[in-house]
Design an enzyme around this catalytic site. Structure first.
Site, PDB file in Angstrom:
ATOM      1  N   CYS A  63      63.453   1.731  68.004  1.00 61.54           N
ATOM      2  CA  CYS A  63      63.374   1.742  66.544  1.00 61.54           C
ATOM      3  C   CYS A  63      63.498   3.177  66.047  1.00 61.54           C
ATOM      4  O   CYS A  63      62.978   4.114  66.664  1.00 61.54           O
ATOM      5  CB  CYS A  63      62.048   1.124  66.079  1.00 61.54           C
ATOM      6  SG  CYS A  63      61.784   1.177  64.294  1.00 61.54           S
ATOM      7  N   GLN A 122      66.074   1.364  61.511  1.00 63.92           N
ATOM      8  CA  GLN A 122      67.174   0.967  62.384  1.00 63.92           C
ATOM      9  C   GLN A 122      66.592   0.441  63.694  1.00 63.92           C
ATOM     10  O   GLN A 122      65.923   1.171  64.426  1.00 63.92           O
ATOM     11  CB  GLN A 122      68.099   2.155  62.643  1.00 63.92           C
ATOM     12  CG  GLN A 122      69.339   1.804  63.462  1.00 63.92           C
ATOM     13  CD  GLN A 122      70.365   2.916  63.430  1.00 63.92           C
ATOM     14  OE1 GLN A 122      70.994   3.166  62.414  1.00 63.92           O
ATOM     15  NE2 GLN A 122      70.526   3.600  64.553  1.00 63.92           N
ATOM     16  N   HIS A 135      34.357  24.395  13.275  1.00 59.21           N
ATOM     17  CA  HIS A 135      33.614  23.774  14.382  1.00 59.21           C
ATOM     18  C   HIS A 135      33.383  24.786  15.508  1.00 59.21           C
ATOM     19  O   HIS A 135      33.840  24.611  16.636  1.00 59.21           O
ATOM     20  CB  HIS A 135      34.370  22.540  14.904  1.00 59.21           C
ATOM     21  CG  HIS A 135      34.406  21.407  13.924  1.00 59.21           C
ATOM     22  ND1 HIS A 135      35.462  21.226  13.045  1.00 59.21           N
ATOM     23  CD2 HIS A 135      33.510  20.419  13.673  1.00 59.21           C
ATOM     24  CE1 HIS A 135      35.231  20.152  12.307  1.00 59.21           C
ATOM     25  NE2 HIS A 135      34.043  19.648  12.658  1.00 59.21           N
ATOM     26  N   ASP A 165      24.200  17.223  11.093  1.00 54.71           N
ATOM     27  CA  ASP A 165      25.621  17.576  11.181  1.00 54.71           C
ATOM     28  C   ASP A 165      26.202  17.871   9.794  1.00 54.71           C
ATOM     29  O   ASP A 165      27.149  18.643   9.666  1.00 54.71           O
ATOM     30  CB  ASP A 165      26.384  16.428  11.841  1.00 54.71           C
ATOM     31  CG  ASP A 165      27.753  16.868  12.338  1.00 54.71           C
ATOM     32  OD1 ASP A 165      27.989  18.089  12.447  1.00 54.71           O
ATOM     33  OD2 ASP A 165      28.585  15.984  12.632  1.00 54.71           O
ATOM     34  N   GLN A 185      35.448  16.749  -2.571  1.00 53.91           N
ATOM     35  CA  GLN A 185      34.077  17.098  -2.234  1.00 53.91           C
ATOM     36  C   GLN A 185      33.077  16.283  -3.045  1.00 53.91           C
ATOM     37  O   GLN A 185      32.026  15.882  -2.539  1.00 53.91           O
ATOM     38  CB  GLN A 185      33.846  18.591  -2.443  1.00 53.91           C
ATOM     39  CG  GLN A 185      34.419  19.473  -1.358  1.00 53.91           C
ATOM     40  CD  GLN A 185      33.850  19.142   0.008  1.00 53.91           C
ATOM     41  OE1 GLN A 185      32.646  19.268   0.241  1.00 53.91           O
ATOM     42  NE2 GLN A 185      34.718  18.703   0.908  1.00 53.91           N
TER      43      GLN A 185
END
Length: 825
Positions: free
Chosen positions: A332, A428, A566, A715, A767
């Site tokens: 093979c 093969q 941020h 936040d 706003q």
């Protein structure tokens, strides 16, 4: 039609030496005339008739030899002159004294007494079941059918039975003959119309009952056997459920016996139908067994191949080993395809060596050759299967290898391994070894099995490449992560400076640090010291390891980007507001809750990219692909967990195990709650509890939504600051918004109004809506829980009034803090 006497005369056994040549002998042509006295003789007659010197049988040996060669005469004599009991007694005595000389006796189930056809319903059922079991016990189809033909003959009292196998390739009949207890299949005649009754049945697939075969014009050549004494002939096809004909059974009764009846035909057809069904069942079962064996083989292939999927060398070796085993090839070769270079390459070779029954493949220097060279190249280029029965006759075969190695290549099976429509490898196989050790050609079954096998090989190779690529990416990621950790972690020198500054109080302590109006932008250089101050006020000076706390806050600061809004200053303002709320909420929260809320605030926007969640989702950024919801909040949480896991950064290391996990779990909830999209549901639920006075501090769910409200209010703390600070912060926030809008415009999209720089004149109006619909409702609910937070609500209302003045075009330059906090003029 000739007279019955003449017909009888034709059926008399021929005198020694007077046999005629076969109708289908090689020396006879299709159109050769049939002599008037010629009838094909039975295969039971001698192929080489005995000849005595005088022509007259005088000795016992001559008589026995003559009778042996003409057994039909013995059978006729026994039937006319002996009873069944006498014949049975002869057989019983013979069985007692018989010593078999190496010959295999016939199975008991096929003994003469078992050939008799039962007529009772239950007996017929038992008979058919036994017949099916006998078929299942056999392996060779001709053997099965030949033995069953004797049963069929007994079932309808036939004098003779002949079984013909139908050739699958050449449309010919093959006669089954019992030679030394083995069934041999010999060519008999082609299947042509207007010849024999068996050929007619094989072609028409319909049973035929002929009372007198000699006078039946449909079959000019009768049974096709020279010297046949058959008169009444019953001929049946054996047809499988798929419509294919397997064999033809010819049953005959000789001159002097009653002809077959329709009832005989029905009985024979019934049994023969059962034979066809049983035979089909056996073949299906055999096919399923073979398929099961093949499936087991593929399962073993899958286990072995996918266990070693990471190593391409081990995978190649497994493919070669199993490919050889699958088709029993002697050698093979396995080639991989380099599509970019248009080459085939291999570095593992089969030299025909075995170790402990398994092939050993040699690892050597890699060889490469163009994809358009040789048989393997042809397969790689075209994707076609190449099955060569004689390699030296194929111009594509390279004989030089055989000349160099001394190995003789006879046959080749070369097949592609295809993945996603492209050939990625070629196997093969050389010289198939048969059961007798001889070299034989590869057949269609080998090709079919290998196609299935190649699918597994393609999967294994495909995932091996993916796995290798992933491993490579993982290593790259580990290097990048190590590098990133280095550049995003504070240095020990920075830690020392912070600790020294804290201990010596070299920084200025703001006078308004314990007021809601405090703003960080005036104290940027000392925010880390102020964070330590707030930590000590909330938890005490001994709650944290000072070095770890200093290292943690310095690394957190380093991971905030230098963007307009941020940034670390915003994070500090949020943490400061939470500090104030916790100081004013004494007794409402546990230490674990306070820890999770305070630390979550300082980390809640870490590594913000100045882009909204909708941007990441809309444009499928890496973060947008990684997280399906709360994109940036999920990322902030991930970065926070990464920092806590770094060496020397775990500020919770002194906590007991259960409290540590609680802090981590609550931090996750707190950071995710800063997604403003979640505010509306939480606020609605909490407002309902307050209105109905059903807020229960002992309820975990109620405590969770209260913590979420504290996180959102903190936040939004910029909206509670003094008006000049509020204006400055809003300018920074909108600079981020407008920068994102510019990016979206650059991508050919129209940003929403809030992100559109051209919409700046409407900023005040936006706003006013933001404060009216979100900020004031949030802080108002907060004040119901913590009345001491009233300055935050006052700040919101003051800023709302100022933005309303801006919206109306009235000036706010004469704003006075004392006047505004008293009345919102």
């Amino acid at each position: 039609m000739s007279s019955p006497w003449k017909q009888l005369e034709r059926r008399l056994p021929p005198l020694p030496g007077n046999s005629s040549p076969s109708l289908f002998s090689p020396n006879r042509t299709k159109d050769s005339p049939v002599p008037a006295v010629e009838r094909p003789f039975s295969v039971r007659e001698p192929r080489t008739p005995y000849e005595c010197k005088s022509g007259i049988l005088t000795t016992h040996g001559e008589v026995k030899h003559y009778l042996k060669e003409n057994q039909w005469l013995v059978e006729e004599f026994v039937r006319e002159n002996c009873t069944v009991d006498e014949v049975q007694r002869w057989f019983d005595n013979a069985d007692k004294n018989k010593v078999y000389s190496g010959k295999k006796p016939k199975p008991d189930s096929f003994r003469k007494e078992h050939f008799l056809c039962p007529m009772d319903g239950e007996d017929i059922k038992t008979f058919l079941v036994d017949m099916v079991e006998n078929i299942e016990d056999q392996e060779n189809v001709p053997d099965i059918l030949y033995q069953l033909s004797r049963i069929m003959a007994a079932a309808v009292n036939a004098d003779e039975s002949f079984l013909f196998m139908v050739g699958a390739q050449d449309d010919s009949l093959y006669l089954c003959s019992d030679v030394e207890d083995s069934i041999q299949v010999i060519p008999f005649a082609p299947i042509l119309p207007g010849t024999t009754i068996a050929a007619h049945v094989a072609q028409s697939l319909q049973p035929v009952l002929s009372p007198d075969i000699l006078g039946d014009e449909r079959f000019p050549r009768g049974t096709g056997r020279e010297g046949s004494l058959a008169q009444s002939v019953l001929c049946l096809p054996l047809i499988q459920p798929n419509g294919n004909i397997v064999a033809v059974l010819e049953l005959s009764r000789q001159v002097g016996n009653s002809p077959f009846t329709t009832s005989d035909m029905q009985i024979a057809a019934t049994y023969f139908t059962w034979v066809g069904i049983a035979l089909d069942k056996v073949q299906v079962c055999n096919g399923l067994m073979k398929q099961r064996e093949f499936n087991d083989f593929l399962l073993q292939v899958s286990r072995v191949i996918f266990d070693d999927i990471a190593a391409i060398d081990a995978l190649s070796q497994h493919i070669m080993m199993f490919a050889k085993s699958l088709v029993n090839a002697d050698r093979c070769a396995f080639f991989l395809v380099d599509a970019k270079a248009e080459e085939l390459y291999a570095d593992l070779f089969d030299e025909g060596q075995d170790k402990e029954g398994k092939p050993v493949f040699a690892k050597k220097s890699q060889i490469r050759f163009p994809i358009d060279k040789g048989i393997a190249g042809h397969v790689a280029k075209t994707g076609e299967v190449v099955n060569i029965t004689d390699a030296y006759k194929d111009p594509r075969f390279n004989r030089e290898v055989d000349l160099q190695t001394g190995y003789a290549t006879r046959c080749i099976l070369c097949m592609p391994i295809i993945s996603h429509g492209e050939v990625i490898g070629v196997v093969q196989l050389i010289n198939k070894i048969g059961a007798d050790g001889q070299i034989m050609s590869f057949d269609h079954t080998d090709e079919s099995n290998f196609r299935m096998f190649s699918t597994y090989c393609a999967l294994a190779l495909h995932y091996s490449k993916i796995y290798s690529s992933n491993r490579h990416c993982e290593h790259q990621l580990a290097v990048a992560k190590e590098q990133l950790s280095y550049y995003t972690s504070c240095t020990e020198a920075q830690v020392e400076r912070l600790l020294n500054s804290w201990q010596k109080r070299t920084f200025t302590m703001p006078q308004d640090i314990d007021k809601f109006e405090f703003h960080s932008r005036a104290h940027v250089s000392s925010l880390c010291e102020l964070f330590i101050y707030m930590s000590h006020r909330l938890f005490g000076p001994s709650y944290f390891d000072m070095t770890t706390l200093a290292r943690f806050i310095l690394t957190v600061r380093k991971n905030y980007r230098l963007i307009p809004f941020h940034n670390f200053c915003h994070a500090f303002d949020v943490a400061h507001t939470m500090y104030m709320l916790l100081m004013k909420s004494e007794g409402k929260f546990t230490v674990v809750e306070m820890l999770s809320m305070f630390i979550a605030c300082i980390c809640h926007d870490i590594d913000h990219r100045a882009l909204t969640n909708s941007f990441h989702q809309k444009y499928g950024t890496p973060l947008g692909t990684l997280y399906q919801s709360s994109v940036m909040e999920q990322h902030h949480l991930s970065v926070t967990m990464d920092i806590l896991q770094r060496e020397g950064h775990n500020i919770f290391s002194r906590l007991p195990g259960n409290e540590f996990q609680q802090v981590i779990d609550q931090m996750k909830e707190n950071i995710l709650s800063t997604d403003l999209a979640l505010f509306f549901g939480n606020h609605k639920e909490l407002s309902k509890l307050l209105v109905t006075q059903s807020l229960d501090w002992g309820n975990d769910r109620h405590r969770l939504i209260v913590r979420s409200l504290f996180m959102t209010a903190s936040d939004l703390c910029a909206t509670t600051k003094l008006w000049p600070v509020q204006q400055e912060i809003v300018d920074c926030l909108y600079e981020e918004f407008y920068n994102q809008g510019d990016v979206e415009k650059g991508r050919g999209d129209e940003p929403i109004a809030m992100l559109n720089r051209d919409n700046r004149p409407n900023l005040a109006k936006e706003q006013v809506a933001f404060l009216t619909n979100i900020c004031i409702p949030c802080v108002s609910t907060l004040v119901e829980i913590v009345p001491e937070a009233a300055p935050m609500l006052a700040g919101c209302k003051d800023n709302l009034g100022q933005w309303q003045l801006e919206e109306e075009g009235r000036t706010t330059t004469m704003w006075n803090v004392g006047a505004s906090r008293v009345s919102n003029k």
